[in-house]
Motif scaffolding. Structure first.
Motif, PDB file in Angstrom:
ATOM      1  N   ALA A 171      30.432  29.429 -23.072  1.00  0.00           N
ATOM      2  CA  ALA A 171      29.900  28.136 -22.626  1.00  0.00           C
ATOM      3  C   ALA A 171      29.345  27.335 -23.802  1.00  0.00           C
ATOM      4  CB  ALA A 171      28.821  28.353 -21.576  1.00  0.00           C
ATOM      5  N   ALA A 172      28.603  28.006 -24.685  1.00  0.00           N
ATOM      6  CA  ALA A 172      28.081  27.317 -25.869  1.00  0.00           C
ATOM      7  C   ALA A 172      29.215  26.821 -26.756  1.00  0.00           C
ATOM      8  CB  ALA A 172      27.155  28.248 -26.649  1.00  0.00           C
ATOM      9  N   THR A 173      30.264  27.625 -26.868  1.00  0.00           N
ATOM     10  CA  THR A 173      31.424  27.235 -27.669  1.00  0.00           C
ATOM     11  C   THR A 173      32.114  26.024 -27.056  1.00  0.00           C
ATOM     12  OG1 THR A 173      31.762  29.519 -28.403  1.00  0.00           O
ATOM     13  CG2 THR A 173      33.643  28.021 -28.560  1.00  0.00           C
ATOM     14  N   ALA A 174      32.318  26.054 -25.744  1.00  0.00           N
ATOM     15  CA  ALA A 174      32.960  24.928 -25.063  1.00  0.00           C
ATOM     16  C   ALA A 174      32.159  23.644 -25.236  1.00  0.00           C
ATOM     17  CB  ALA A 174      33.132  25.255 -23.579  1.00  0.00           C
ATOM     18  N   PHE A 181      30.435  22.660 -27.815  1.00  0.00           N
ATOM     19  CA  PHE A 181      30.745  22.053 -29.113  1.00  0.00           C
ATOM     20  C   PHE A 181      32.028  21.230 -29.037  1.00  0.00           C
ATOM     21  CE2 PHE A 181      28.151  25.622 -30.978  1.00  0.00           C
ATOM     22  CZ  PHE A 181      27.201  24.814 -31.569  1.00  0.00           C
ATOM     23  N   PHE A 182      33.070  21.800 -28.476  1.00  0.00           N
ATOM     24  CA  PHE A 182      34.337  21.081 -28.387  1.00  0.00           C
ATOM     25  C   PHE A 182      34.204  19.845 -27.504  1.00  0.00           C
ATOM     26  CE2 PHE A 182      36.070  25.384 -29.470  1.00  0.00           C
ATOM     27  CZ  PHE A 182      36.688  25.011 -30.661  1.00  0.00           C
ATOM     28  N   ALA A 183      33.455  19.948 -26.406  1.00  0.00           N
ATOM     29  CA  ALA A 183      33.288  18.814 -25.500  1.00  0.00           C
ATOM     30  C   ALA A 183      32.555  17.663 -26.170  1.00  0.00           C
ATOM     31  CB  ALA A 183      32.545  19.260 -24.243  1.00  0.00           C
ATOM     32  N   CYS A 184      31.578  17.988 -27.024  1.00  0.00           N
ATOM     33  CA  CYS A 184      30.784  16.946 -27.665  1.00  0.00           C
ATOM     34  C   CYS A 184      31.553  16.222 -28.770  1.00  0.00           C
ATOM     35  CB  CYS A 184      29.488  17.543 -28.224  1.00  0.00           C
ATOM     36  SG  CYS A 184      28.285  17.982 -26.945  1.00  0.00           S
ATOM     37  N   ALA A 185      32.760  16.663 -29.066  1.00  0.00           N
ATOM     38  CA  ALA A 185      33.591  15.948 -30.032  1.00  0.00           C
ATOM     39  C   ALA A 185      34.139  14.654 -29.444  1.00  0.00           C
ATOM     40  CB  ALA A 185      34.750  16.837 -30.494  1.00  0.00           C
ATOM     41  N   PHE A 186      33.924  14.462 -28.143  1.00  0.00           N
ATOM     42  CA  PHE A 186      34.476  13.291 -27.464  1.00  0.00           C
ATOM     43  C   PHE A 186      33.335  12.534 -26.782  1.00  0.00           C
ATOM     44  CE2 PHE A 186      37.567  16.711 -27.613  1.00  0.00           C
ATOM     45  CZ  PHE A 186      38.632  16.088 -28.250  1.00  0.00           C
ATOM     46  N   PRO A 187      32.877  11.419 -27.367  1.00  0.00           N
ATOM     47  CA  PRO A 187      31.725  10.678 -26.828  1.00  0.00           C
ATOM     48  C   PRO A 187      32.105   9.858 -25.602  1.00  0.00           C
ATOM     49  CG  PRO A 187      32.593   9.545 -28.747  1.00  0.00           C
ATOM     50  CD  PRO A 187      33.395  10.818 -28.608  1.00  0.00           C
ATOM     51  N   ILE A 188      32.403  10.542 -24.509  1.00  0.00           N
ATOM     52  CA  ILE A 188      32.840   9.866 -23.296  1.00  0.00           C
ATOM     53  C   ILE A 188      31.718   9.030 -22.692  1.00  0.00           C
ATOM     54  CG2 ILE A 188      33.660  10.290 -20.935  1.00  0.00           C
ATOM     55  CD1 ILE A 188      35.161  12.709 -22.034  1.00  0.00           C
ATOM     56  N   ASP A 213      35.259  15.661 -36.169  1.00  0.00           N
ATOM     57  CA  ASP A 213      35.693  16.895 -36.837  1.00  0.00           C
ATOM     58  C   ASP A 213      34.515  17.846 -37.037  1.00  0.00           C
ATOM     59  OD1 ASP A 213      38.306  16.099 -36.933  1.00  0.00           O
ATOM     60  OD2 ASP A 213      38.214  15.337 -38.993  1.00  0.00           O
ATOM     61  N   THR A 214      33.312  17.319 -37.184  1.00  0.00           N
ATOM     62  CA  THR A 214      32.136  18.174 -37.327  1.00  0.00           C
ATOM     63  C   THR A 214      31.904  18.982 -36.061  1.00  0.00           C
ATOM     64  OG1 THR A 214      31.117  16.586 -38.851  1.00  0.00           O
ATOM     65  CG2 THR A 214      29.667  18.207 -37.807  1.00  0.00           C
ATOM     66  N   TRP A 215      31.955  18.301 -34.901  1.00  0.00           N
ATOM     67  CA  TRP A 215      31.798  19.019 -33.635  1.00  0.00           C
ATOM     68  C   TRP A 215      32.905  20.050 -33.451  1.00  0.00           C
ATOM     69  CZ3 TRP A 215      27.521  19.146 -30.976  1.00  0.00           C
ATOM     70  CH2 TRP A 215      26.647  18.068 -30.982  1.00  0.00           C
ATOM     71  N   LEU A 216      34.124  19.693 -33.787  1.00  0.00           N
ATOM     72  CA  LEU A 216      35.236  20.631 -33.646  1.00  0.00           C
ATOM     73  C   LEU A 216      35.077  21.817 -34.594  1.00  0.00           C
ATOM     74  CD1 LEU A 216      38.229  18.118 -33.377  1.00  0.00           C
ATOM     75  CD2 LEU A 216      37.173  19.433 -31.521  1.00  0.00           C
ATOM     76  N   GLY A 217      34.589  21.561 -35.803  1.00  0.00           N
ATOM     77  CA  GLY A 217      34.366  22.648 -36.754  1.00  0.00           C
ATOM     78  C   GLY A 217      33.297  23.612 -36.272  1.00  0.00           C
ATOM     79  N   GLY A 263      32.584  24.128 -33.167  1.00  0.00           N
ATOM     80  CA  GLY A 263      33.205  24.855 -32.069  1.00  0.00           C
ATOM     81  C   GLY A 263      34.092  25.991 -32.561  1.00  0.00           C
ATOM     82  N   ALA A 264      34.828  25.734 -33.633  1.00  0.00           N
ATOM     83  CA  ALA A 264      35.691  26.786 -34.180  1.00  0.00           C
ATOM     84  C   ALA A 264      34.863  27.951 -34.719  1.00  0.00           C
ATOM     85  CB  ALA A 264      36.572  26.200 -35.290  1.00  0.00           C
ATOM     86  N   LEU A 265      33.755  27.641 -35.402  1.00  0.00           N
ATOM     87  CA  LEU A 265      32.886  28.699 -35.910  1.00  0.00           C
ATOM     88  C   LEU A 265      32.285  29.493 -34.756  1.00  0.00           C
ATOM     89  CD1 LEU A 265      31.304  30.151 -38.115  1.00  0.00           C
ATOM     90  CD2 LEU A 265      29.621  28.277 -38.062  1.00  0.00           C
TER      91      LEU A 265
END
Length: 420
Positions: free
Chosen positions: A96-99, A101-108, A176-180, A182-184
């Motif tokens: 959930a914490a990982t998801a 990060f990826f979700a916050c890469a998109f400022p909907i 890319d920071t949020w995605l990075g 998330g990848a970590l």
């Protein structure tokens, strides 16, 4: 640290490697759930504002959303684990914490961010309540202090990573920071996945407690821990923004101070435990409250770079270092009541989360209404620390331990410490 909080038999030598593999999993859990999911937002806050994703006040409220989720996770983590078992809960929370990060890469929108920042906080709260207490019973009692230190160092390591990795990632852009991150987080989840113990190896959590001694002192301790949580909020949420925007030093310099905060947080558990071994946990906590009050106040006075460096290091050290001090103090007060120790730790965690969330919202509101007055935030944090010290001193007078009980309740002076 957590050594006297759990009293299981020594594991066999053949299981030692598996036990430390589980400690690594708990380290990853604290790194993701607290170190990154919460603290990486601090150096990101000015970048979010500069990129016009959100206004400054809205971005501050999003930081507070994580703390609200943390409170919910601290309250509901154990009930959730009781329904679906502990290890699946730990894995789900890391995912959930990982998801998030990826979700916050998109400022909907604000609501989207608020939901995911809250979800990350919920995961962090549940991991804080469950991870260490799941793993430490597997470690030999003589090594549980070290194991607890390793686990809580994950928080500081996450802070240090956020202060060094985030500025590098921001060179590629905010998304890319949020995605990075998330990848970590996903990599750490994979590392931890197979290291959790089997369900058959996990001791059940007691559902009922008997009479708890030192109840008045415990209640005071909960309030002190909660006030500490509130007192850290100015540094935890506003430090980088204060340096970058309030002092006009820029994001890179602000991130450097956050890295110092992370270095302090990484070393804090070990240093705090060593201090408590020499002085006892009660005296160590009082010294910590005094030192924190001074350190939190420093940014408000504009004393210069050296003082601000010291403030970042000291507050960072006690953000994580107070955790083993609190656990050790509970063990001092309840030396022969392991079930009550676990219950007291759960209550303390909830108090901590409640006050921290309330302080985050309150200080965000104060910051917005005061026209961006950073100094006021640090003064409020200092007042919380001073009040914690005053309550502890008052409790020592009003709930004084009878002499015949003092020998049993002070293991630091009688050959039994909470870092064994």
């Amino acid at each position: 640290m957590m050594g006297t909080a759990i009293h299981e038999a020594e594991p066999s030598h053949s299981n030692a490697r598996l036990a430390w593999r589980a400690v690594l999993s708990a380290f990853c859990a604290s790194l993701i759930g607290i170190g990154l999911a919460r603290f990486a937002y601090t150096p990101l806050l000015p970048a979010i504002v500069d990129a016009h994703w959100f206004e400054q006040s809205a971005a501050a409220y999003l930081g507070a959303a994580n703390l609200t989720g943390y409170l919910a996770g601290a309250l509901l983590g154990r009930p959730v684990a009781a329904r679906i078992s502990i290890v699946p809960t730990l894995r789900i929370m890391m995912l959930a914490a990982t998801a998030a990060f990826f979700a916050c890469a998109f400022p909907i929108g604000f609501a989207w961010f608020f939901i995911w920042r809250s979800a990350a906080g919920f995961a962090g709260g549940a991991l804080m309540v469950l991870a260490a207490t799941t793993v430490l019973p597997l470690v030999a009692p003589s090594r549980r202090g070290l194991a607890g230190g390793v686990i809580f160092m994950g928080i500081g390591a996450g802070i240090a990573l956020s202060g060094t990795l985030v500025p590098l990632l921001l060179q590629q852009g905010l998304r890319d920071t949020w995605l990075g991150l998330g990848a970590l987080s996903l990599l750490l989840t994979v590392i931890a996945w197979a290291g959790w113990p089997q369900e058959s190896e996990i001791s059940p959590v007691p559902q009922h407690t008997t009479h708890v001694p030192a109840r008045g002192t415990l209640r005071a301790l909960y309030v002190e821990y909660a006030l500490n949580a509130a007192g850290w909020v100015p540094h935890m949420i506003f430090l980088v923004d204060f340096v970058a925007r309030g002092m006009g030093k820029g994001l890179q310099v602000g991130a450097e101070y956050w890295a110092l905060f992370g270095i302090g947080a990484t070393l804090g558990p070990i240093l705090a435990g060593h201090l408590a071994d020499r002085t006892g946990f009660g005296a160590a906590m009082r010294f910590a409250f005094l030192l924190e009050a001074v350190a939190v106040a420093i940014p408000a006075f504009g004393l210069g770079q050296a003082w601000l460096i010291a403030s970042s290091l000291v507050v960072g050290a006690f953000v994580t270092g107070t955790v083993p001090l609190m656990l050790g103090r509970i063990a001092e007060l309840l030396p022969h009541h392991p079930a009550q120790q676990k219950a007291a730790w759960s209550v303390a965690t909830v108090f901590f989360a409640l006050f921290q969330a309330a302080a985050a919202y309150g200080l965000s509101f104060t910051f917005a209404r005061s026209g961006g007055n950073y100094q006021l935030l640090f003064f409020i944090g200092t007042a919380a620390m001073v009040l914690a010290l005053a309550i502890d001193l008052a409790a020592a007078v009003f709930f004084r331990t009878p002499p015949q009980e003092r020998e049993k309740l002070n293991p630091a002076q009688h050959g039994s410490t909470a870092t064994e």
